[in-house]
Design a protein around this motif. Sequence first.
Motif, PDB file in Angstrom:
ATOM      1  N   ASP A  93      -2.073  -2.482  -3.525  1.00 46.98           N
ATOM      2  CA  ASP A  93      -2.423  -1.529  -4.255  1.00 46.98           C
ATOM      3  C   ASP A  93      -3.797  -1.373  -3.759  1.00 46.98           C
ATOM      4  O   ASP A  93      -4.476  -0.206  -3.122  1.00 46.98           O
ATOM      5  CB  ASP A  93      -2.379  -1.362  -5.692  1.00 46.98           C
ATOM      6  N   GLU A  94      -4.561  -2.004  -3.551  1.00 48.51           N
ATOM      7  CA  GLU A  94      -5.935  -2.116  -3.297  1.00 48.51           C
ATOM      8  C   GLU A  94      -6.234  -1.807  -1.835  1.00 48.51           C
ATOM      9  O   GLU A  94      -7.084  -0.979  -1.351  1.00 48.51           O
ATOM     10  CB  GLU A  94      -6.592  -3.612  -3.632  1.00 48.51           C
ATOM     11  N   LEU A  95      -5.283  -2.337  -0.878  1.00 48.60           N
ATOM     12  CA  LEU A  95      -5.357  -2.278   0.440  1.00 48.60           C
ATOM     13  C   LEU A  95      -5.130  -0.756   0.634  1.00 48.60           C
ATOM     14  O   LEU A  95      -5.552   0.276   1.612  1.00 48.60           O
ATOM     15  CB  LEU A  95      -4.423  -3.063   1.126  1.00 48.60           C
ATOM     16  N   GLY A  96      -4.004  -0.147   0.014  1.00 53.46           N
ATOM     17  CA  GLY A  96      -3.408   1.303   0.282  1.00 53.46           C
ATOM     18  C   GLY A  96      -4.562   2.278  -0.415  1.00 53.46           C
ATOM     19  O   GLY A  96      -4.882   3.031   0.581  1.00 53.46           O
ATOM     20  N   ALA A  97      -5.398   1.830  -1.325  1.00 53.95           N
ATOM     21  CA  ALA A  97      -6.456   2.574  -1.980  1.00 53.95           C
ATOM     22  C   ALA A  97      -7.597   2.813  -0.987  1.00 53.95           C
ATOM     23  O   ALA A  97      -8.129   3.810  -0.687  1.00 53.95           O
ATOM     24  CB  ALA A  97      -6.827   2.166  -3.381  1.00 53.95           C
ATOM     25  N   ALA A  98      -7.843   1.482  -0.392  1.00 53.73           N
ATOM     26  CA  ALA A  98      -8.955   1.558   0.649  1.00 53.73           C
ATOM     27  C   ALA A  98      -8.635   2.533   1.766  1.00 53.73           C
ATOM     28  O   ALA A  98      -9.598   2.983   2.328  1.00 53.73           O
ATOM     29  CB  ALA A  98      -9.161  -0.086   0.851  1.00 53.73           C
ATOM     30  N   MET A 104       5.951  21.127   6.629  1.00 50.41           N
ATOM     31  CA  MET A 104       5.906  22.245   5.867  1.00 50.41           C
ATOM     32  C   MET A 104       4.130  22.585   5.504  1.00 50.41           C
ATOM     33  O   MET A 104       3.944  23.756   5.152  1.00 50.41           O
ATOM     34  CB  MET A 104       6.510  22.236   4.605  1.00 50.41           C
ATOM     35  N   GLN A 105       3.565  21.642   5.337  1.00 54.10           N
ATOM     36  CA  GLN A 105       1.976  21.815   5.058  1.00 54.10           C
ATOM     37  C   GLN A 105       1.363  22.031   6.546  1.00 54.10           C
ATOM     38  O   GLN A 105       1.834  21.770   7.409  1.00 54.10           O
ATOM     39  CB  GLN A 105       1.837  20.296   4.639  1.00 54.10           C
ATOM     40  N   SER A 106       0.288  22.650   6.052  1.00 54.11           N
ATOM     41  CA  SER A 106      -0.603  22.909   7.360  1.00 54.11           C
ATOM     42  C   SER A 106      -1.775  21.755   7.302  1.00 54.11           C
ATOM     43  O   SER A 106      -1.571  20.697   7.848  1.00 54.11           O
ATOM     44  CB  SER A 106      -1.081  24.345   7.031  1.00 54.11           C
ATOM     45  N   THR A 107      -2.802  22.091   6.137  1.00 53.38           N
ATOM     46  CA  THR A 107      -3.731  21.130   5.953  1.00 53.38           C
ATOM     47  C   THR A 107      -2.989  19.909   5.369  1.00 53.38           C
ATOM     48  O   THR A 107      -2.241  19.928   4.343  1.00 53.38           O
ATOM     49  CB  THR A 107      -4.730  21.530   4.866  1.00 53.38           C
ATOM     50  N   ARG A 108      -3.175  18.700   5.818  1.00 55.79           N
ATOM     51  CA  ARG A 108      -2.641  17.381   5.361  1.00 55.79           C
ATOM     52  C   ARG A 108      -3.544  16.330   5.397  1.00 55.79           C
ATOM     53  O   ARG A 108      -4.251  15.951   6.281  1.00 55.79           O
ATOM     54  CB  ARG A 108      -1.387  16.961   6.189  1.00 55.79           C
ATOM     55  N   SER A 109      -3.898  15.946   4.100  1.00 56.56           N
ATOM     56  CA  SER A 109      -4.872  14.838   4.222  1.00 56.56           C
ATOM     57  C   SER A 109      -4.493  13.665   5.081  1.00 56.56           C
ATOM     58  O   SER A 109      -3.239  13.261   4.763  1.00 56.56           O
ATOM     59  CB  SER A 109      -5.221  14.426   2.469  1.00 56.56           C
ATOM     60  N   GLY A 110      -5.472  12.767   5.564  1.00 57.66           N
ATOM     61  CA  GLY A 110      -5.194  11.623   6.258  1.00 57.66           C
ATOM     62  C   GLY A 110      -5.014  10.370   5.402  1.00 57.66           C
ATOM     63  O   GLY A 110      -4.534   9.490   5.893  1.00 57.66           O
ATOM     64  N   GLY A 111      -5.365  10.620   4.017  1.00 56.12           N
ATOM     65  CA  GLY A 111      -5.349   9.586   3.181  1.00 56.12           C
ATOM     66  C   GLY A 111      -3.946   8.918   2.933  1.00 56.12           C
ATOM     67  O   GLY A 111      -3.824   7.598   3.177  1.00 56.12           O
ATOM     68  N   PRO A 112      -2.790   9.609   2.641  1.00 53.05           N
ATOM     69  CA  PRO A 112      -1.315   8.998   2.444  1.00 53.05           C
ATOM     70  C   PRO A 112      -0.892   8.265   3.869  1.00 53.05           C
ATOM     71  O   PRO A 112      -0.294   7.377   3.616  1.00 53.05           O
ATOM     72  CB  PRO A 112      -0.729  10.193   2.105  1.00 53.05           C
ATOM     73  N   LEU A 113      -1.232   8.721   4.721  1.00 53.35           N
ATOM     74  CA  LEU A 113      -0.777   8.487   6.249  1.00 53.35           C
ATOM     75  C   LEU A 113      -1.493   7.215   6.556  1.00 53.35           C
ATOM     76  O   LEU A 113      -0.956   6.307   6.910  1.00 53.35           O
ATOM     77  CB  LEU A 113      -1.237   9.550   7.417  1.00 53.35           C
ATOM     78  N   ALA A 114      -2.837   7.243   6.184  1.00 46.87           N
ATOM     79  CA  ALA A 114      -3.658   5.764   6.485  1.00 46.87           C
ATOM     80  C   ALA A 114      -3.101   4.718   5.615  1.00 46.87           C
ATOM     81  O   ALA A 114      -3.044   3.480   5.935  1.00 46.87           O
ATOM     82  CB  ALA A 114      -5.052   6.154   6.453  1.00 46.87           C
ATOM     83  N   ALA A 115      -2.967   5.074   4.170  1.00 51.80           N
ATOM     84  CA  ALA A 115      -2.502   4.405   3.329  1.00 51.80           C
ATOM     85  C   ALA A 115      -1.228   3.582   3.536  1.00 51.80           C
ATOM     86  O   ALA A 115      -0.849   2.362   3.653  1.00 51.80           O
ATOM     87  CB  ALA A 115      -2.367   4.718   1.832  1.00 51.80           C
ATOM     88  N   ALA A 116      -0.348   4.420   4.065  1.00 52.85           N
ATOM     89  CA  ALA A 116       1.271   3.771   4.352  1.00 52.85           C
ATOM     90  C   ALA A 116       1.245   2.989   5.602  1.00 52.85           C
ATOM     91  O   ALA A 116       1.731   2.265   5.653  1.00 52.85           O
ATOM     92  CB  ALA A 116       2.183   5.172   4.658  1.00 52.85           C
ATOM     93  N   TRP A 117       0.002   3.508   6.863  1.00 56.16           N
ATOM     94  CA  TRP A 117       0.183   2.737   7.946  1.00 56.16           C
ATOM     95  C   TRP A 117      -0.474   1.258   7.833  1.00 56.16           C
ATOM     96  O   TRP A 117       0.130   0.261   8.071  1.00 56.16           O
ATOM     97  CB  TRP A 117      -0.844   3.579   8.904  1.00 56.16           C
TER      98      TRP A 117
END
Length: 475
Positions: free
Chosen positions: A42-47, A275-288
Amino acid sequence: MSGGLPADQVLDELRELRAGDLPTHGGRTLAYVYDSGLSGVDELGAAAHAMASSANGLDPTAFPSLLRLENDIVATAAALLGGGQDTVGSVTSGGTESCLLAVQGARDSRPDLDRPTMVIADTAHAAFHKAAHYFGVEPVVVPVDPVTFRADPDAMAAAIGPSTVLVVLSAPSYAHGVVDPVTEVAAAAARAGVRCHVDACIGGWVLPHFRRLGVEVPEFDLSVPGVTSLSVDLHKYAYCPKGTSVLLHADASVRRPQLFASAAWPGYTMLNSTMQSTRSGGPLAAAWAVLRHIGDAGYAELAARTLTAVRTLRAGVDTIAGLRVLGSPEAALLSLTCDDDLDVFTVADEMTARRWYLQPQFGFGASPPNLHLTVTAASHGSEEQLLADLAQAVGVARAAGPVRLAPELVAVIEGLDPTVLTPEQFAGLLAVAGLDGVGVPERMAEINTMLSVASPALRERLLVEFLSALYSQPR
């Protein structure tokens, strides 16, 4: 300098609010959340989320790091799920968006059809009904086998017609955890020249590992001839932070109708892959980050723990009189139903009182009311306590007997017309039921029994009113 509250005070308020939520760790909430049980994940994903949250996936040329992250994630998913060199995909906000896009892309691949249809089993996820509602694709719903709860391949094939743009299968279905006969139905779809989507949102990341552990899992992925797309959620059994899902396509030609561009205004040319236009890079980076950290060997170990928990729970349920598992699930989902002298919703309340959340599911077709359990790696180690508490809950429910609704309440429910239901009628129903307004009650057995008396259409309407009342300004 801030004119608002101090940061510490704001966070303290948030912690206080969160204290009333279901626990997201420890394996006691058997729906909605997925817990690996691994420390530091969780900490890694949040960071990682924090590092990329301000980047915008709207323009991959402006933020090339997000393009690299997405392509890496898609490649990892494709390798696990039977993809090849031609496989392409998109990372979405969750399983519902992936399913919506599969339907939208299928519809737009056939602009010659005025009234497109899609063939789905009656166990297909409700996201496909949402897609049908949004995109004007009529669902042709085919009943499943009443014992196995799997899609009937002959009936599915027979339902394919000239207006069919998509056939949908589950791997597994959410309600019962069984894998549909993908090989047979995908072949029928291919013969008809129709796309076939496999909804592996909840099972795609764990079923390949279960197969390696000896579970007989039917073929379901992109390696099956005729399967043109597949969805898999990373915030489920890949244990990534919410919300990320992957929609895989067999090749770029299948994905092309999903891509959207518009230059019909004086601003920048809008170009979207989801479907989204603006997409935060946060979830993408966390998953990666989480995918790279856990790795294939780590996911194999997590799957082994999950499988042990599933097998222990299934065996334990068989020892509790009056309780049984529906169907023969291959994945990590279990649905428990009760004998007629037991009220399944009372069992759910009693488990809640013992600090377990089991998700009630209403009866539908051949499927009786039941309790849904999403078993995760964090469930391993607490199986015996869960089974002991479940046996106690069943005992209490048996002693209490079935929930009985007052005849006048049943009459009110049966007399409601969902097409013309008003907020005033909804409020009147609450009053007849002895409920003081809308809130989140501690015990739900009577309310769930009321909802089970209602037809599916009325239940939908009642719950829409409930949701509308919940999301209102405090008075």
